[in-house]
Design an enzyme around this catalytic site. Structure first.
Site, PDB file in Angstrom:
ATOM      1  CD  GLU A 201      -2.888  -1.495   2.296  1.00  0.00           C
ATOM      2  OE1 GLU A 201      -2.618  -0.753   3.299  1.00  0.00           O
ATOM      3  OE2 GLU A 201      -3.606  -2.208   2.177  1.00  0.00           O
ATOM      4  CD  GLU A 306      -4.610  -7.898   0.517  1.00  0.00           C
ATOM      5  OE1 GLU A 306      -5.509  -7.157   1.079  1.00  0.00           O
ATOM      6  OE2 GLU A 306      -3.386  -7.447   0.616  1.00  0.00           O
TER       7      GLU A 306
END
Length: 433
Positions: A201, A306
């Site tokens: 991220e 994910e």
């Protein structure tokens, strides 16, 4: 022609943006025509793409010792392992819950990611006090069941998910701690994982950059390529295909971050890849396709890492739409669903209830893993007058068995069905008849 698509709200205008790296160039757009597609047409294209990129036509010829075609030989082709990596995340609850284990191992899952067990704040909650016991046990569980593991993650950039003791470090102390962390976890599991989410991220957050400078992420990939040259090194972020309104992680920003890391001295040969977290609310299927089309220009592996859908009446329906789209895209090389089970519930989406009975989302996964050729596939038939038998097979490992009344014992051999530039994969078999 603009490749991909967009969804237009009938009650409002659509805005199209064009950009160029050459700021001296003026861009003019003329003669715009929008072609609508029905759901049936869209699904048809997905199916055509799956036939083209996930399957190969296999042609088997059976002949006698003298080279004569063997007609009416019975051929059975049984799948032993799928070629496309598809799986679900797990956590340490699976180590002590037999029902969880039985459910997980009964599915055609061939890859997994650990929810929290490899993260820094889990493995080193206090400085110098490393604890890999949960991650070690999960790695052994995966090995026992022949399931590949994605390493998740070496670093996470979100400042809210850091071990508290890191905030007291600065300068060289912080850099040394980061280097020790990377070499500790990557060295421990080298050769046991297929990939690492190295800097997680880093489009949305910059915790390590704030401590080490603007090139921190690029340095991490440099260290990582030296620590484990066998694993693929992923960027991993969210909202690149989920939300067009998140300007931090649009495909152009993702590609720029990737180029910056690849351009860092020593990183040109790093085995880089794109990870798309894929935490959806309401999916925009044309935007998903056009975004992945754009990312494909980087020419590195792309995984859905994910995948989940927020709870709601359309959760299962949305999950099915997304899975069909991403599996049909030729550049997607693996899918992991983010549905690790806890007694208190999953992160955002479970596939089963607490008794491991399917929820509607679990039914979708079962249906599509069968459709996608991830369960034990079977093709059978007899050879024609020229000794030929043909079948279109999903990529993977198979066992071929050929019998004939004139043959004393069956012919059995393994067959790997893989992508090929040829129109079909050939197998020539000579039988003692």
């Amino acid at each position: 022609m603009l490749k991909g698509g967009l969804t237009v709200n009938a009650s409002g205008p659509a805005e199209l943006y064009f950009e160029s790296e050459n700021t001296s160039v003026e861009i003019f757009v003329d003669s715009i025509s929008l072609q609508p597609f029905t759901q049936k047409q869209w699904n048809s294209h997905q199916q055509q793409s799956i036939e083209k990129v996930r399957k190969t036509n296999v042609r088997i010829q059976a002949v006698t010792e003298q080279g004569n075609p063997l007609e009416n030989a019975t051929i059975i082709i049984q799948q032993k392992a799928p070629g496309f990596p598809f799986g679900v995340a797990v956590n340490k609850n699976i180590l002590t819950n037999t029902a969880y284990q039985n459910w997980f191992t009964s599915k055609p899952f061939k890859v997994t990611t650990f929810e929290d067990e490899m993260k820094w704040y889990t493995t080193e909650p206090s400085p110098g006090q490393e604890d890999y016991s949960a991650a070690d046990a999960l790695v052994q569980f995966a090995k026992q069941h022949h399931i590949a593991v994605r390493g998740h993650n070496v670093f996470r950039e979100d400042p809210h998910y850091q071990a508290g003791w890191l905030n007291s470090l600065s300068g060289q102390q912080f850099s040394d701690a980061a280097n020790k962390r990377l070499n500790s976890i990557m060295g421990r599991y080298k050769g046991q994982v297929i990939a690492w989410d190295v800097s997680n991220e880093n489009l949305h957050f910059n915790f390590f950059e704030s401590k080490m400078g603007a090139t921190a992420s690029a340095e991490f990939y440099n260290w990582a390529s030296k620590a484990d040259d066998t694993a693929t090194l992923f960027l991993n972020d969210y909202n690149t295909i989920e939300e067009s309104g998140d300007k931090d992680s649009i495909p152009a920003k993702y590609l720029q971050k990737l180029r910056d890391i690849q351009g860092f001295p020593g990183n040109s040969n790093a085995k880089m890849a794109i990870g798309l977290e894929s935490h959806f609310q309401t999916p925009n299927i044309p935007y998903i396709r056009s975004s992945i089309d754009t990312l494909a220009g980087a020419n590195v592996p792309i995984w859905i890492t994910e995948l989940d859908v927020v709870s709601g009446p359309n959760q299962a329906s949305y999950l099915e739409q997304i899975l069909r789209e991403v599996h049909s895209h030729p550049k997607i090389q693996g899918i992991v669903i983010w549905a690790a089970w806890k007694p208190s519930g999953c992160y955002r989406m479970c596939l089963t209830d607490n008794n491991f009975k399917n929820l509607p989302t679990g039914d979708v996964v079962d249906k599509l893993t069968s459709e996608f050729g991830l369960t034990s596939g079977l093709a059978s038939g007899t050879t024609n007058a020229n000794g030929f038998f043909e079948a279109s097979l999903f990529h993977g490992d198979y066992e071929v068995k050929i019998t004939h009344p004139l043959v004393d014992s069956p012919f059995v051999r393994g067959l790997n069905v893989a992508p090929t530039t040829e129109s079909q994969q050939q197998l020539h078999v000579q039988l003692n008849a």
